[in-house]
Design a protein around this motif. Structure first.
Motif, PDB file in Angstrom:
ATOM      1  N   TYR A  55       0.845  -1.201   0.000  1.00 37.75           N
ATOM      2  CA  TYR A  55       0.000   0.000   0.000  1.00 37.75           C
ATOM      3  C   TYR A  55       0.880   1.251   0.000  1.00 37.75           C
ATOM      4  CZ  TYR A  55      -3.309  -3.536   1.563  1.00 37.75           C
ATOM      5  OH  TYR A  55      -4.074  -4.670   1.670  1.00 37.75           O
ATOM      6  N   SER A  56       1.064   1.844  -1.130  1.00 37.75           N
ATOM      7  CA  SER A  56       1.963   2.999  -1.256  1.00 37.75           C
ATOM      8  C   SER A  56       1.478   4.221  -0.472  1.00 37.75           C
ATOM      9  CB  SER A  56       2.151   3.358  -2.726  1.00 37.75           C
ATOM     10  OG  SER A  56       0.905   3.670  -3.312  1.00 37.75           O
ATOM     11  N   TRP A  57       0.175   4.312  -0.229  1.00 42.16           N
ATOM     12  CA  TRP A  57      -0.374   5.474   0.465  1.00 42.16           C
ATOM     13  C   TRP A  57       0.095   5.540   1.924  1.00 42.16           C
ATOM     14  CZ3 TRP A  57      -3.177   4.686   4.841  1.00 42.16           C
ATOM     15  CH2 TRP A  57      -3.729   3.427   5.016  1.00 42.16           C
TER      16      TRP A  57
ATOM     17  N   SER B 223       1.622   8.454   6.585  1.00 33.24           N
ATOM     18  CA  SER B 223       2.078   8.069   7.930  1.00 33.24           C
ATOM     19  C   SER B 223       2.388   9.273   8.818  1.00 33.24           C
ATOM     20  CB  SER B 223       3.287   7.148   7.848  1.00 33.24           C
ATOM     21  OG  SER B 223       4.406   7.826   7.313  1.00 33.24           O
ATOM     22  N   GLN B 224       2.722  10.394   8.216  1.00 34.55           N
ATOM     23  CA  GLN B 224       3.006  11.592   9.011  1.00 34.55           C
ATOM     24  C   GLN B 224       1.773  12.064   9.783  1.00 34.55           C
ATOM     25  OE1 GLN B 224       4.055  14.837   6.446  1.00 34.55           O
ATOM     26  NE2 GLN B 224       2.537  14.246   4.912  1.00 34.55           N
ATOM     27  N   PHE B 225       0.597  11.632   9.364  1.00 33.08           N
ATOM     28  CA  PHE B 225      -0.641  12.054  10.020  1.00 33.08           C
ATOM     29  C   PHE B 225      -1.152  11.047  11.051  1.00 33.08           C
ATOM     30  CE2 PHE B 225      -0.805  13.872   5.668  1.00 33.08           C
ATOM     31  CZ  PHE B 225      -0.620  15.197   6.027  1.00 33.08           C
ATOM     32  N   PHE B 226      -0.546   9.878  11.112  1.00 36.00           N
ATOM     33  CA  PHE B 226      -1.007   8.831  12.031  1.00 36.00           C
ATOM     34  C   PHE B 226      -0.902   9.314  13.479  1.00 36.00           C
ATOM     35  CE2 PHE B 226       0.294   5.112   9.025  1.00 36.00           C
ATOM     36  CZ  PHE B 226      -0.665   5.529   8.119  1.00 36.00           C
ATOM     37  N   GLY B 227      -2.034   9.262  14.176  1.00 36.46           N
ATOM     38  CA  GLY B 227      -2.071   9.630  15.588  1.00 36.46           C
ATOM     39  C   GLY B 227      -2.074  11.122  15.850  1.00 36.46           C
TER      40      GLY B 227
ATOM     41  N   PRO C 145      -3.680  14.851  16.089  1.00 38.19           N
ATOM     42  CA  PRO C 145      -5.015  15.391  16.337  1.00 38.19           C
ATOM     43  C   PRO C 145      -5.616  16.046  15.087  1.00 38.19           C
ATOM     44  CG  PRO C 145      -3.432  16.199  17.975  1.00 38.19           C
ATOM     45  CD  PRO C 145      -2.672  15.450  16.933  1.00 38.19           C
ATOM     46  N   HIS C 146      -6.912  15.935  14.956  1.00 39.62           N
ATOM     47  CA  HIS C 146      -7.694  16.577  13.893  1.00 39.62           C
ATOM     48  C   HIS C 146      -7.332  16.062  12.493  1.00 39.62           C
ATOM     49  CE1 HIS C 146      -8.860  19.129  17.173  1.00 39.62           C
ATOM     50  NE2 HIS C 146      -7.619  19.555  17.321  1.00 39.62           N
ATOM     51  N   THR C 147      -6.903  14.800  12.415  1.00 35.34           N
ATOM     52  CA  THR C 147      -6.663  14.180  11.114  1.00 35.34           C
ATOM     53  C   THR C 147      -7.567  12.955  10.999  1.00 35.34           C
ATOM     54  OG1 THR C 147      -4.916  12.672  11.885  1.00 35.34           O
ATOM     55  CG2 THR C 147      -4.223  14.870  11.172  1.00 35.34           C
ATOM     56  N   ASP C 148      -7.604  12.374   9.830  1.00 34.22           N
ATOM     57  CA  ASP C 148      -8.402  11.158   9.639  1.00 34.22           C
ATOM     58  C   ASP C 148      -7.860  10.000  10.467  1.00 34.22           C
ATOM     59  OD1 ASP C 148     -10.096  12.397   7.875  1.00 34.22           O
ATOM     60  OD2 ASP C 148      -8.980  11.757   6.092  1.00 34.22           O
ATOM     61  N   TYR C 149      -6.632  10.131  10.933  1.00 34.35           N
ATOM     62  CA  TYR C 149      -5.982   9.042  11.677  1.00 34.35           C
ATOM     63  C   TYR C 149      -5.901   9.332  13.176  1.00 34.35           C
ATOM     64  CZ  TYR C 149      -4.751   8.182   6.870  1.00 34.35           C
ATOM     65  OH  TYR C 149      -4.817   7.974   5.519  1.00 34.35           O
ATOM     66  N   ASP C 150      -6.715  10.248  13.662  1.00 36.66           N
ATOM     67  CA  ASP C 150      -6.778  10.596  15.088  1.00 36.66           C
ATOM     68  C   ASP C 150      -7.815   9.689  15.753  1.00 36.66           C
ATOM     69  OD1 ASP C 150      -6.759  11.760  17.579  1.00 36.66           O
ATOM     70  OD2 ASP C 150      -7.793  13.582  16.958  1.00 36.66           O
ATOM     71  N   PHE C 151      -7.427   8.460  16.024  1.00 39.64           N
ATOM     72  CA  PHE C 151      -8.368   7.470  16.542  1.00 39.64           C
ATOM     73  C   PHE C 151      -8.704   7.682  18.014  1.00 39.64           C
ATOM     74  CE2 PHE C 151      -6.149   5.337  13.003  1.00 39.64           C
ATOM     75  CZ  PHE C 151      -7.217   5.259  12.142  1.00 39.64           C
ATOM     76  N   ASP C 152      -7.868   8.436  18.728  1.00 37.75           N
ATOM     77  CA  ASP C 152      -8.171   8.714  20.138  1.00 37.75           C
ATOM     78  C   ASP C 152      -9.407   9.601  20.275  1.00 37.75           C
ATOM     79  OD1 ASP C 152      -6.071   7.201  21.087  1.00 37.75           O
ATOM     80  OD2 ASP C 152      -4.675   8.893  21.132  1.00 37.75           O
ATOM     81  N   SER C 153      -9.674  10.402  19.271  1.00 34.68           N
ATOM     82  CA  SER C 153     -10.816  11.321  19.362  1.00 34.68           C
ATOM     83  C   SER C 153     -12.122  10.662  18.933  1.00 34.68           C
ATOM     84  CB  SER C 153     -10.560  12.561  18.503  1.00 34.68           C
ATOM     85  OG  SER C 153     -10.561  12.203  17.136  1.00 34.68           O
TER      86      SER C 153
END
Length: 95
Positions: free
Chosen positions: A54-56, A61-65, A67-75
């Motif tokens: 998965y090239s994406w 990955s810079q957005f993983f974890g 805040p306020h991103t699609d990868y902010d799973f804590d929120s």
């Protein structure tokens, strides 16, 4: 003298029992460490494979974890999302 020998024998027996318990616990811990090591190797292999497949992932990955991103799973409220998914699936099944 006989009393001292009995006391020492009981003391030795107690120590041997504790040693056996400690050895058993040590073996359990070694087994867990071995499993953790294997799990870690497997996880690293999985990550490597996913990065290749998965090239994406590399670009996102810079957005993983963060805040306020699609990868902010804590929120995110996972239970609420699961309930919503269940309701939507039930609604779809009725169609």
């Amino acid at each position: 003298c006989q009393e001292e020998i009995g006391t020492i024998s009981r003391s030795i027996a107690g120590i041997e029992t504790r040693m056996q318990v400690c050895e058993l616990e040590s073996k359990k811990i070694q087994g867990r460490l071995s499993r953790f090591g294997n799990d870690q190797k497997e996880a690293a292999r999985d990550v490597k494979n996913m990065l290749q497949k998965y090239s994406w992932i590399e670009s996102e990955s810079q957005f993983f974890g963060k805040p306020h991103t699609d990868y902010d799973f804590d929120s995110r409220d996972i239970e609420k999302a699961q309930q919503r998914l269940k309701k939507l699936q039930e609604a779809q099944d009725k169609l």
